[in-house]
Structures are given as C-alpha cells and as structure tokens.
Design an enzyme around this catalytic site. Structure first.
Site, mmCIF file in Angstrom:
data_model
loop_
_atom_site.group_PDB
_atom_site.id
_atom_site.type_symbol
_atom_site.label_atom_id
_atom_site.label_comp_id
_atom_site.label_asym_id
_atom_site.label_seq_id
_atom_site.Cartn_x
_atom_site.Cartn_y
_atom_site.Cartn_z
ATOM 1 N N SER A 110 0.830 -1.203 0.000
ATOM 2 C CA SER A 110 0.000 0.000 0.000
ATOM 3 C C SER A 110 0.863 1.251 0.000
ATOM 4 O O SER A 110 1.943 1.285 0.576
ATOM 5 C CB SER A 110 -0.923 0.044 1.219
ATOM 6 O OG SER A 110 -1.632 1.278 1.208
ATOM 7 N N LYS B 235 -4.014 -6.648 3.521
ATOM 8 C CA LYS B 235 -4.032 -5.473 2.629
ATOM 9 C C LYS B 235 -5.468 -5.128 2.230
ATOM 10 O O LYS B 235 -5.851 -3.958 2.154
ATOM 11 C CB LYS B 235 -3.181 -5.749 1.386
ATOM 12 C CG LYS B 235 -3.408 -4.779 0.222
ATOM 13 C CD LYS B 235 -2.803 -3.425 0.475
ATOM 14 C CE LYS B 235 -3.299 -2.293 -0.391
ATOM 15 N NZ LYS B 235 -3.346 -2.445 -1.814
ATOM 16 N N HIS C 41 -7.027 -3.386 5.050
ATOM 17 C CA HIS C 41 -6.484 -2.023 5.044
ATOM 18 C C HIS C 41 -7.292 -1.155 4.082
ATOM 19 O O HIS C 41 -7.698 -0.038 4.409
ATOM 20 C CB HIS C 41 -5.004 -2.053 4.628
ATOM 21 C CG HIS C 41 -4.467 -0.726 4.166
ATOM 22 N ND1 HIS C 41 -4.778 -0.188 2.923
ATOM 23 C CD2 HIS C 41 -3.676 0.182 4.769
ATOM 24 C CE1 HIS C 41 -4.190 0.994 2.796
ATOM 25 N NE2 HIS C 41 -3.514 1.238 3.908
ATOM 26 N N ASN C 42 -7.542 -1.674 2.897
ATOM 27 C CA ASN C 42 -8.290 -0.889 1.905
ATOM 28 C C ASN C 42 -9.739 -0.667 2.335
ATOM 29 O O ASN C 42 -10.306 0.398 2.089
ATOM 30 C CB ASN C 42 -8.254 -1.584 0.542
ATOM 31 C CG ASN C 42 -6.920 -1.394 -0.158
ATOM 32 O OD1 ASN C 42 -5.914 -1.150 0.496
ATOM 33 N ND2 ASN C 42 -6.901 -1.532 -1.457
ATOM 34 N N GLU D 223 -9.662 2.017 4.655
ATOM 35 C CA GLU D 223 -9.397 3.241 3.876
ATOM 36 C C GLU D 223 -10.699 3.795 3.281
ATOM 37 O O GLU D 223 -10.946 5.010 3.338
ATOM 38 C CB GLU D 223 -8.395 2.878 2.775
ATOM 39 C CG GLU D 223 -8.082 3.954 1.779
ATOM 40 C CD GLU D 223 -7.209 3.404 0.644
ATOM 41 O OE1 GLU D 223 -6.221 2.686 0.912
ATOM 42 O OE2 GLU D 223 -7.537 3.671 -0.523
HETATM 43 N N1 LIG Z 1 -1.719 1.745 -9.173
HETATM 44 C C1 LIG Z 1 -1.698 1.715 -7.834
HETATM 45 O O1 LIG Z 1 -1.682 2.736 -7.132
HETATM 46 C C2 LIG Z 1 -1.649 0.406 -7.139
HETATM 47 C C3 LIG Z 1 -1.470 0.399 -5.770
HETATM 48 C C4 LIG Z 1 -1.352 -0.807 -5.129
HETATM 49 C C5 LIG Z 1 -1.440 -1.973 -5.852
HETATM 50 N N2 LIG Z 1 -1.646 -1.952 -7.181
HETATM 51 C C6 LIG Z 1 -1.721 -3.222 -7.872
HETATM 52 O O2 LIG Z 1 -0.473 -3.469 -8.487
HETATM 53 C C7 LIG Z 1 -0.655 -4.259 -9.662
HETATM 54 C C8 LIG Z 1 -0.010 -3.558 -10.818
HETATM 55 O O3 LIG Z 1 -0.633 -2.302 -10.975
HETATM 56 P P1 LIG Z 1 -0.187 -1.272 -12.122
HETATM 57 O O4 LIG Z 1 -1.128 -0.123 -12.003
HETATM 58 O O5 LIG Z 1 1.280 -1.011 -12.038
HETATM 59 O O6 LIG Z 1 -0.372 -2.088 -13.488
HETATM 60 P P2 LIG Z 1 -1.729 -2.589 -14.205
HETATM 61 O O7 LIG Z 1 -2.220 -1.483 -15.070
HETATM 62 O O8 LIG Z 1 -2.636 -3.204 -13.244
HETATM 63 O O9 LIG Z 1 -1.151 -3.749 -15.181
HETATM 64 C C9 LIG Z 1 -0.317 -3.462 -16.281
HETATM 65 C C10 LIG Z 1 0.849 -4.422 -16.317
HETATM 66 O O10 LIG Z 1 0.383 -5.786 -16.404
HETATM 67 C C11 LIG Z 1 0.981 -6.397 -17.547
HETATM 68 N N3 LIG Z 1 0.092 -7.437 -18.054
HETATM 69 C C12 LIG Z 1 -1.247 -7.362 -18.260
HETATM 70 N N4 LIG Z 1 -1.713 -8.544 -18.697
HETATM 71 C C13 LIG Z 1 -0.672 -9.385 -18.782
HETATM 72 C C14 LIG Z 1 -0.514 -10.748 -19.153
HETATM 73 N N5 LIG Z 1 -1.576 -11.499 -19.526
HETATM 74 N N6 LIG Z 1 0.716 -11.288 -19.105
HETATM 75 C C15 LIG Z 1 1.763 -10.555 -18.724
HETATM 76 N N7 LIG Z 1 1.697 -9.278 -18.350
HETATM 77 C C16 LIG Z 1 0.490 -8.692 -18.367
HETATM 78 C C17 LIG Z 1 1.180 -5.257 -18.515
HETATM 79 O O11 LIG Z 1 2.106 -5.622 -19.502
HETATM 80 P P3 LIG Z 1 2.146 -4.797 -20.914
HETATM 81 O O12 LIG Z 1 2.978 -3.581 -20.652
HETATM 82 O O13 LIG Z 1 2.797 -5.741 -21.853
HETATM 83 O O14 LIG Z 1 0.731 -4.478 -21.294
HETATM 84 C C18 LIG Z 1 1.714 -4.193 -17.560
HETATM 85 O O15 LIG Z 1 3.043 -4.425 -17.204
HETATM 86 C C19 LIG Z 1 -2.163 -4.472 -9.772
HETATM 87 O O16 LIG Z 1 -2.518 -5.675 -9.148
HETATM 88 C C20 LIG Z 1 -2.727 -3.309 -8.998
HETATM 89 O O17 LIG Z 1 -4.031 -3.556 -8.522
HETATM 90 C C21 LIG Z 1 -1.730 -0.791 -7.845
#
Ligand SMILES: NC(=O)c1ccc[n+]([C@@H]2O[C@H](COP(=O)([O-])OP(=O)(O)OC[C@H]3O[C@@H](n4cnc5c(N)ncnc54)[C@H](OP(=O)(O)O)[C@@H]3O)[C@@H](O)[C@H]2O)c1
Length: 499
Positions: free
Chosen positions: A135, A189, A192-193, A196
């Site tokens: 988080s 987590k 936590h959310n 939140e």
């Molecule tokens: N954003 C936040 O603030 C936040 C906070 C906490 C946790 N999270 C969690 O962290 C995780 C990542 O979040 P994010 O926002 O950085 O990214 P995201 O938008 O959730 O995912 C994009 C990423 O996933 C890859 N991807 C999607 N489908 C795939 C597949 N079938 N095989 C391999 N790779 C694949 C994409 O690759 P390509 O580049 O090739 O498309 C890209 O690297 C998620 O679970 C999200 O819920 C996010």
C-alpha cells in the site's frame, strides 16, 4: 517443473513494469539490490532503463527465461502485472523455469482466495508463493510502501530483509513484517483498503455537514482540516483533504471540488472486504456502508430521477450562528473521530474472525504497526492502536482465531479508546441527529454509532427475531433462564417444548 541450472547474480526479478512494478524495481535498485527487469512488451523495460538506469543496477531481459536465468538462487521473482488471470498466466509460464526453493511473489492487488489457491498449487511443486499486500500507491512503491507479506514463513528468511529494506519506516522500524501463511498478506491489505474506504467516507461526511449545515465553504474548510491534522485525527488522509479543498479550479476560479463529478469510483478491494466480512460473520457495517455510498453515488441516472421524484420532504436547517458554529465544527470533529475508530475496530475484529476461519496466526499489534507509515491510512492513531494491541512483536504468533494475551477482544474496549469514545459520544449523537434532521446522508457516522450502541445494549431485538424465526421456521430459541433449545407450538396450542 524442470530444473533450470542457470545461475545468475541478480537479487530479484520484477516482471510487470507498469507504474507499480517499475517503481518497486527502482526502489529495490536504489537500495543497492541488482534488479532484473522484464515486461510482456519490451518497451516498458527499455523506458525504465533509459529514464532511471542510473539509479542502480538493472539487468534488462527480453523473456521470462532470460529473467529467471539472471537470478541468484533461491530465485526471487516478483510479479506486478494486472490482477486476475494475467497473474495466473505469468505463474504458468514461470513454473517450468524455476526449481524447488525458489520464491514467486505476487505484489499486486490479488484476491486472497486466489492467493490461497496459487500458494497451494506452487507448494506442490516445491516453490514458495508469497502474496504480498503493498500500500502507498505509486509514490509509496518508489519511496517506501507499507508491505504485508503472507506465504510460507520460511520464504521470509530470503525475502523479508529485502522487503523490509525497501519499505517505509516508522521510528526506525520497517512497515513490513510477515503476517501469516498463504493469503494472509493479501487479506490484511484488503482489510487495510476496506478501512481506507470508511476513513475517506467519514471525512466526506464531515465535509458535507460542515458545508450544508455549517455553511462553511471549501477554502475555509481547508483551514479547519489543517487544524484537525494537529489533533488526534492527524493522518495522511486529513492532510490531503485539506489540500484538495484548498485547490482552486483554473477554469472557473471556484473550488476544484465543486467541478469534480460526484461519482466515486472503486476497484474492488472495499467490496471484497465487505463480502468477506459477511462470510466470516464480522459486522463490518461501517466499511460496507462506505462501499454502498460509493455505489449509490455512481448511479447518476437513478439519482437524477430521484431528485425530481423524491423532492418533497427535504428539510433545510438553518446554518448555525457564529457562536454555535465553532461548537458545531468541534462536534463534527469528534463524530468523525469516533466513527473512524469504529471502522478501525471493525476492521481489526474482522482480521481476528478471518484468522479463525482460515487458520492464520495474525498479530493485530504488529499489523497495526505496519500501517503507521507508507500506506494510505497512515495516521498517528495507528501508533495508539498498535499499543492497545500490545505493541509490535513480530515473534508473537497467537493461535489462529485467538488474541495474544492481554489484547482486547475489541479495539473499543482498550481503556484509552473506550474513554475517548465516551467523551465524543454526546457530540456524535448531536451530529447524527442534526444530519438526519437536515437530510444530509451520513451512512457511516450513523452506522458506526448504531454499531457502538448495539455492542453495549443490555438487550437487543434479536430476541424478537429469534421468536419470528421460531414461528415461521421452527428454528428454535434459547431461553435466558435455563439451558437448552426451545420451540413454541405456534400453530397448535402454543405451549413450549424442548427441542
Ligand atoms: N496503481 C496503484 O496505485 C496500485 C497500488 C497498489 C497496488 N496496485 C496493484 O499493483 C498491480 C499492478 O498495478 P499497475 O497499475 O502497475 O499495473 P496494471 O495497469 O494493473 O497492469 C499493467 C501491467 O500488467 C501487464 N500485463 C497485463 N496482462 C498481462 C498478461 N496477460 N501477461 C503478462 N503481463 C500482463 C502489462 O504488460 P504490458 O505492458 O505488456 O501491457 C503491464 O506491465 C495491480 O494488481 C494493482 O491492482 C496498484
């Protein structure tokens, strides 16, 4: 699984380099670790190296085979791809490349049941699967998030020190500790959310009351929230609320908050918390109400019809006079504090119920300590909550479903909190009553108060509910004056029989 004999030197591999993965990778590198990089499409890898390659030692790789081959043993592969099927897809591709003892880490927002399933499947292959709750958003991932790892305790030996190093720190202690087996990290987590969501909603309710009853405009409210941030409400969310309220819209010159569409989005973790609360029998009403409040806000068409159809009977109350206004603001502050405390109490209670359900050994004091910094709900209050649960002790692992010795059964029973709530109670009641009279919806303020009153009631109408259940379904009831289960012969002579 075939044994991959190639050994590399990188400390950790990160696959999935969108904003979260890239920032975690940079965080590891900035802390002196050699980080192997991989992304399904190569462009993100190249971009990271081009823009931030100077921040540490990165090994850019083209394929998962190359990524795995670049890692030191035991291999640590952190998956940060889109939650859901993509995580399974990546795991399926990784399994044949790894060997027993290697660690696969899912640091995304996966559902804890998926994590339990994946952990069990990988354990059969001799692999450690660690679901990690992270988080703090993008900024936290880069500069120090709160980290909640689950999975096999053994895996923490090889992984824990690295996670602790990149985590936020509070009073010199890392906001990271192993929380429990299989899906426990993602569960913590998730809760936590959920908290939140409730925390944000109660702040929203306070803002709405100050504005619609108190007549206080956003710019002035920003000052009030800034002042509140010096009280026992001090927290990241109060701090950013002041900033959002102070923000002027460039186009209109008015407050930004007035031009933002009032439909709150959600990505699912609050909903999961409410659902799991129902599943484990934990009354997380404040959290559920905050999810429902977002759902209601996101029905613009129904709301539009309702505004026309249900317009009658909305009372307007007069704004308090200046002398009362200060009192009203203080009342709202106290109602906010008490409601927030209830949301935390419900979240903690839910963790204990889930520990029993899933056989996790969760230490509530240590979990509270992880949320003191780095994460979205970070607040001074968490230090007090941690202490109420006996402080941080990462070696304390209570029997599943039990509290460690001396920990209160409910957070509200801790003397400092029962006292604080008792002091806030008159203001809390006044605020809820005022809101109801004024027609200002305060679902979490009022539900939290109902929870508090319900908890400590001498008698609940549950007795009548049991009578009704016995009437239509012969579900039986217990009596207050003797042991056993009883049934009244409702459709016969209405005499009572022992069931
Ligand atoms: N954003 C936040 O603030 C936040 C906070 C906490 C946790 N999270 C969690 O962290 C995780 C990542 O979040 P994010 O926002 O950085 O990214 P995201 O938008 O959730 O995912 C994009 C990423 O996933 C890859 N991807 C999607 N489908 C795939 C597949 N079938 N095989 C391999 N790779 C694949 C994409 O690759 P390509 O580049 O090739 O498309 C890209 O690297 C998620 O679970 C999200 O819920 C996010």
């Amino acid at each position: 699984m075939t044994t991959n004999q190639q050994r590399g030197t990188a400390d950790i591999g990160v696959t999935g380099l969108a904003v979260m993965g890239a920032n975690l990778a940079r965080n590891f590198a900035r802390n002196g670790y050699t980080v192997a990089l991989h992304n399904r499409s190569r462009a993100r890898t190249d971009q990271l190296v081009a823009e931030h390659g100077h921040e540490g030692t990165f090994v850019a790789t083209e394929s998962l085979e190359e990524l795995v081959a670049s890692l030191a043993v035991p291999r640590r592969v952190l998956i940060m791809v889109k939650a859901g099927q993509p995580v399974d897809d990546v795991i399926d591709q990784l399994i044949p490349l790894l060997e027993a003892g290697d660690i696969v880490i899912d640091a995304g927002n996966s559902h804890y049941e998926d994590t339990r399933r994946r952990e069990a499947a990988l354990a059969q292959q001799g692999l450690h699967f660690v679901g990690v709750g992270v988080s703090g958003g993008e900024e936290g991932a880069l500069n120090g998030p709160a980290i909640m790892p689950g999975g096999p305790e053994k895996s923490y030996e090889a992984l824990g020190p690295m996670l602790e190093k990149i985590s936020a720190h509070h009073d010199g202690e890392p906001c990271c500790a192993w929380v429990g087996t299989d899906g426990a990290g993602h569960y913590v987590k998730m809760v936590h959310n959920g908290i939140e969501y409730a925390d944000m909603q109660v702040i929203g309710e306070a803002y709405d009351l100050l504005r619609r009853v108190g007549g206080i405009e956003p710019a002035e409210q920003a000052e009030i929230f800034t002042a509140w941030n010096q009280t026992d409400l001090a927290s990241y969310l109060i701090e950013i609320t002041a900033e959002v309220l102070a923000q002027k819209d460039e186009a209109t010159g008015g407050p930004l908050v007035d031009v933002i569409v009032d439909e709150a989005g959600q990505k699912g973790t609050g909903r999961w918390t409410a659902i799991s609360g129902l599943d484990v029998g934990a009354p997380v009403a404040a959290i559920a109400e905050s999810v429902f409040a977002r759902s209601l806000s996101s029905q613009p068409h129904v709301r539009e019809v309702a505004r026309r159809t249900l317009a009658a009977g909305i009372e307007s109350v007069e704004a308090p006079q200046p002398a009362d206004r200060e009192e009203f603001v203080e009342d709202v502050r106290q109602a906010l504090f008490a409601s927030k405390l209830v949301a935390y109490a419900q979240g903690m209670d839910m963790l204990a119920a889930a520990a029993q359900e899933y056989g996790w050994s969760l230490d509530l004091g240590t979990i509270a300590s992880l949320w003191r910094d780095g994460c979205i709900i970070r607040a001074d209050l968490l230090d007090v909550i941690m202490k109420a649960f006996g402080g941080r002790d990462t070696d304390r692992h209570p029997e599943p479903g039990t509290r460690a010795e001396g920990q209160p059964v409910n957070l509200l029973f801790a003397p400092e909190f029962s006292q604080a709530i008792a002091e806030a109670l008159p203001a809390w009641r006044r605020v809820v009553a005022t809101a109801v009279t004024a027609g200002v919806p305060v679902p979490v303020f009022s539900s939290a108060l109902a929870y508090y009153d319900g908890l400590r009631a001498d008698r609940l109408p549950a007795a009548l509910v049991q009578g009704q259940r016995d009437y239509f379904g012969a579900h039986t009831y217990r009596r207050t004056d003797r042991d056993g289960s009883f049934h009244t012969l409702w459709s016969a002579d209405r005499s009572e029989v022992e069931a």
